[in-house]
Scaffold this motif. Structure first.
Motif, short mmCIF file in Angstrom:
data_model
loop_
_atom_site.label_atom_id
_atom_site.label_comp_id
_atom_site.label_asym_id
_atom_site.label_seq_id
_atom_site.Cartn_x
_atom_site.Cartn_y
_atom_site.Cartn_z
N ALA A 329 0.93 -1.28 0.01
CA ALA A 329 -0.09 0.02 0.08
C ALA A 329 0.97 1.30 -0.19
O ALA A 329 0.65 2.23 -0.55
CB ALA A 329 -1.17 -0.04 1.00
N ARG A 330 1.89 1.12 0.86
CA ARG A 330 2.98 2.22 0.74
C ARG A 330 3.61 2.58 -0.62
O ARG A 330 3.77 3.90 -1.09
CB ARG A 330 3.97 2.14 1.83
N ALA A 331 3.82 1.45 -1.26
CA ALA A 331 4.47 1.48 -2.52
C ALA A 331 3.51 2.11 -3.45
O ALA A 331 3.73 3.12 -4.31
CB ALA A 331 4.72 0.46 -3.08
N GLU A 332 2.24 1.86 -3.56
CA GLU A 332 1.14 2.65 -4.37
C GLU A 332 0.83 3.95 -4.15
O GLU A 332 0.64 4.62 -5.00
CB GLU A 332 -0.31 1.74 -4.06
N VAL A 334 3.41 5.77 -2.93
CA VAL A 334 4.58 6.72 -3.53
C VAL A 334 4.40 6.74 -5.33
O VAL A 334 4.91 7.62 -5.75
CB VAL A 334 5.74 5.97 -3.19
N LEU A 335 3.59 5.59 -5.56
CA LEU A 335 3.45 5.57 -7.04
C LEU A 335 2.25 6.24 -7.67
O LEU A 335 2.09 6.27 -8.77
CB LEU A 335 3.33 3.99 -7.55
N GLY A 336 1.74 7.06 -6.82
CA GLY A 336 0.64 8.18 -7.26
C GLY A 336 -0.87 7.17 -7.24
O GLY A 336 -1.56 7.71 -8.17
N ARG A 337 -0.86 6.10 -6.69
CA ARG A 337 -2.25 5.44 -6.91
C ARG A 337 -2.86 4.90 -5.45
O ARG A 337 -2.78 3.91 -4.92
CB ARG A 337 -1.87 3.81 -7.72
N PRO A 338 -3.24 6.08 -4.92
CA PRO A 338 -4.06 6.00 -3.61
C PRO A 338 -5.24 4.91 -3.35
O PRO A 338 -5.37 4.38 -2.50
CB PRO A 338 -4.17 7.48 -3.05
N ALA A 339 -5.89 4.90 -4.59
CA ALA A 339 -7.17 4.08 -4.56
C ALA A 339 -6.71 2.52 -4.20
O ALA A 339 -7.09 1.99 -3.65
CB ALA A 339 -7.90 4.26 -5.83
N GLU A 340 -5.71 2.25 -4.91
CA GLU A 340 -5.18 0.87 -4.93
C GLU A 340 -4.35 0.61 -3.54
O GLU A 340 -4.67 -0.37 -2.83
CB GLU A 340 -3.87 0.62 -5.90
N ALA A 341 -4.03 1.85 -2.88
CA ALA A 341 -3.43 1.50 -1.48
C ALA A 341 -4.57 1.28 -0.58
O ALA A 341 -4.57 0.53 0.35
CB ALA A 341 -2.53 2.81 -1.26
N VAL A 342 -5.76 2.08 -0.55
CA VAL A 342 -7.00 1.78 -0.02
C VAL A 342 -7.50 0.27 0.20
O VAL A 342 -7.63 -0.26 1.28
CB VAL A 342 -7.92 2.64 -0.45
N THR A 343 -7.43 -0.10 -1.11
CA THR A 343 -7.67 -1.65 -1.23
C THR A 343 -6.99 -2.56 -0.40
O THR A 343 -7.42 -3.46 0.30
CB THR A 343 -7.91 -1.97 -2.77
N LEU A 344 -5.70 -2.29 -0.57
CA LEU A 344 -4.70 -3.21 -0.06
C LEU A 344 -4.51 -3.07 1.72
O LEU A 344 -4.39 -3.93 2.26
CB LEU A 344 -3.02 -3.04 -0.43
N GLU A 369 -3.33 8.01 5.10
CA GLU A 369 -2.61 8.74 4.36
C GLU A 369 -3.02 8.64 2.95
O GLU A 369 -3.25 9.52 2.00
CB GLU A 369 -0.97 8.20 4.21
N ALA A 370 -3.69 7.24 2.62
CA ALA A 370 -4.32 7.09 1.04
C ALA A 370 -5.70 8.00 1.04
O ALA A 370 -5.89 8.79 0.01
CB ALA A 370 -4.48 5.58 0.84
N TYR A 371 -6.15 7.87 2.40
CA TYR A 371 -7.60 8.92 2.29
C TYR A 371 -6.92 10.30 1.97
O TYR A 371 -7.93 10.99 1.45
CB TYR A 371 -8.40 8.65 3.60
N VAL A 372 -5.96 10.78 2.57
CA VAL A 372 -5.65 12.37 2.29
C VAL A 372 -5.39 12.49 0.97
O VAL A 372 -5.60 13.40 0.45
CB VAL A 372 -4.50 12.53 3.27
N ARG A 373 -4.45 11.44 0.18
CA ARG A 373 -4.22 11.71 -1.12
C ARG A 373 -5.51 11.82 -2.04
O ARG A 373 -5.56 12.48 -3.02
CB ARG A 373 -3.17 10.56 -1.53
N LEU A 374 -6.46 10.93 -1.47
CA LEU A 374 -7.71 10.93 -2.46
C LEU A 374 -8.73 12.31 -1.95
O LEU A 374 -9.85 12.39 -2.48
CB LEU A 374 -8.50 9.80 -2.05
N GLY A 375 -8.25 12.92 -1.10
CA GLY A 375 -9.14 14.06 -0.58
C GLY A 375 -10.25 13.64 0.35
O GLY A 375 -11.10 14.46 0.64
N ARG A 376 -10.17 12.38 0.86
CA ARG A 376 -11.20 11.91 1.82
C ARG A 376 -10.94 12.45 3.07
O ARG A 376 -10.56 11.69 3.87
CB ARG A 376 -11.55 10.73 1.49
#
Length: 434
Positions: A329-332, A334-344, A369-376
């Motif tokens: 999830a951390r890798a996703e 960093v790669l700019g894919r926060p939605a995939e990070a949420v799933t993981l 952190e993923a939610y922050v990137r998604l604006g949630r």
């Protein structure tokens, strides 16, 4: 009569009479008939070599003479043990748990102490791998009370390392520190500090210091461990020392130093008959790669995907799988894919269940952190509050302080009221001991 209730002397006498052999005939030519009489009356305990000799003369196994358990039963128990250990290595934790329990419930196993200890040790590891930490801790506490470094130093150290690890994974870091410190003190006092077991106990203690936020002692111990391991020279000791020293460097923000230490440990991990440790070390390396060289995030992700495939077919338990998912999830992110990070992150949390776990707190942090990137933002605040509270409850003071600080910063960015934001800052300072 139940196996184990009859004495060694009684078994020898019964077999001798059944075969129509006198004491003198059984003794000839290596022993005296008076010595056989003393053995049969339980007034002398024969040496292992004498037991082997008498077993050969009486056409039975030495195991039967000592335990009263037939060789056929012993073979069946050993096959079950072998099957359990293979299942554990292949990641079938529940199957391993059931097979080890089958041996433990066999009444004949009581008369076979070495086999019984092997089954109890395997059962504890299977419980840990299955996520039953409370049961694993109870089993390991019994084993620590019944083993000694004088009898088997390496196994004694392994049991204490496992107990400290399970306590920390449950979130009881102080207890994990106490177990490792006391065991290491005992080894040093006995002059056994220059052994693989001592290095592994030191590495376990080092991990506990880091989790508790005691970075000064962690750095001091890391330097001592490396010096001790290099003096011993064994690959196993050096791998453990480099691995935990890499962890210290990462926590201190010295990512390149951590990378160098992890790269020294990685080749040694391949030579160890311990796939779980090797997988965890590669996860540490991938995590360092994400932090030290974010431009290589895709390489770290590919490494983590391979690790996940490997641990799915190994003795790794749900905690190891969850840790791998968290790093993925951390890798996703960093790669700019926060939605995939949420799933993981959700996959990791589903795997861990509702029990308080350090791995669960880490998964919540990454999810936030993923939610922050998604604006949630509201979801991020809720999740990060849970993570910080959980870390604080589990005595992970350094990580809790960071989580509360991150939450305070997020609240500030969202224009939240001063009360919640200042409250988060105060919690961060309290966790940091300020």
């Amino acid at each position: 009569m139940v196996a184990g209730q009859e004495t060694l002397g009684q078994r020898i006498r019964a077999l001798r009479i059944r075969q129509g052999v006198s004491q003198a005939q059984l003794a000839f030519p290596e022993l005296s008939d008076s010595y056989i009489s003393l053995i049969e009356s339980d007034k002398r305990v024969p040496a292992p070599s004498v037991i082997e000799l008498l077993a050969a003369k009486l056409n039975c196994s030495a195991t039967y003479l000592v335990s009263g358990v037939s060789e056929e039963v012993v073979d069946e128990l050993r096959v079950t043990l072998d099957y359990a250990e293979i299942a554990l290595q292949n990641g079938a934790a529940e199957e391993a748990r059931a097979r080890f329990a089958e041996v433990l419930s066999n009444t004949d196993a009581v008369a076979l102490p070495e086999l019984l200890q092997q089954a109890r040790w395997g059962h504890a590891l299977a419980l840990e791998a299955a996520g039953a930490l409370e049961e694993a801790i109870a089993e390991l506490r019994q084993l620590t009370a019944e083993t000694s470094p004088e009898a088997d130093l390496e196994q004694w150290a392994k049991v204490h390392v496992a107990l400290s690890r399970c306590l920390r994974e449950r979130g009881d870091i102080s207890a994990g520190v106490e177990v490792a410190e006391e065991a290491l003190r005992k080894l040093i006092a006995s002059g056994a500090d220059s052994t693989d077991g001592a290095v592994h106990l030191g590495a376990s203690l080092l991990a506990a210091y880091i989790e508790r936020g005691d970075l000064v002692r962690a750095r001091q111990l890391a330097d001592q461990l490396i010096a001790r391991a290099e003096r011993i020279g064994s690959p196993r000791a050096k791998m453990a020392a480099y691995w935990e020293a890499a962890y210290v460097a990462e926590v201190r923000g010295n990512y390149e130093e951590g990378m160098e230490l992890a790269e020294r440990a990685l080749p040694l991990a391949g030579a160890m008959d311990d796939p779980r440790s090797a997988h965890r070390l590669r996860m540490v390396y991938a995590g360092l790669l994400l932090r030290a060289r974010p431009e290589q995030a895709e390489q770290a992700r590919e490494m983590l995907l391979r690790i996940r495939e490997q641990i799915d077919s190994s003795s790794a338990g749900e905690i190891d799988v969850a840790l791998c998912l968290v790093e993925l999830a951390r890798a996703e992110i960093v790669l700019g894919r926060p939605a995939e990070a949420v799933t993981l992150a959700h996959e990791a949390l589903d795997l861990l269940g509702d029990s308080p776990r350090r791995a669960g707190a880490w998964a919540l942090t990454v999810l936030g952190e993923a939610y922050v990137r998604l604006g949630r933002t509201e979801d991020a605040v809720e999740v990060l509050t849970r993570a910080a509270t959980l870390m604080e409850e589990m005595e992970s003071s350094r990580e809790a302080a960071q989580a509360w600080f991150d939450l305070a910063e997020l609240l500030g960015e969202t224009g939240a009221a001063d009360g919640p934001r200042l409250g988060a800052y105060r919690r961060a300072l309290a966790c940091a001991g300020l």
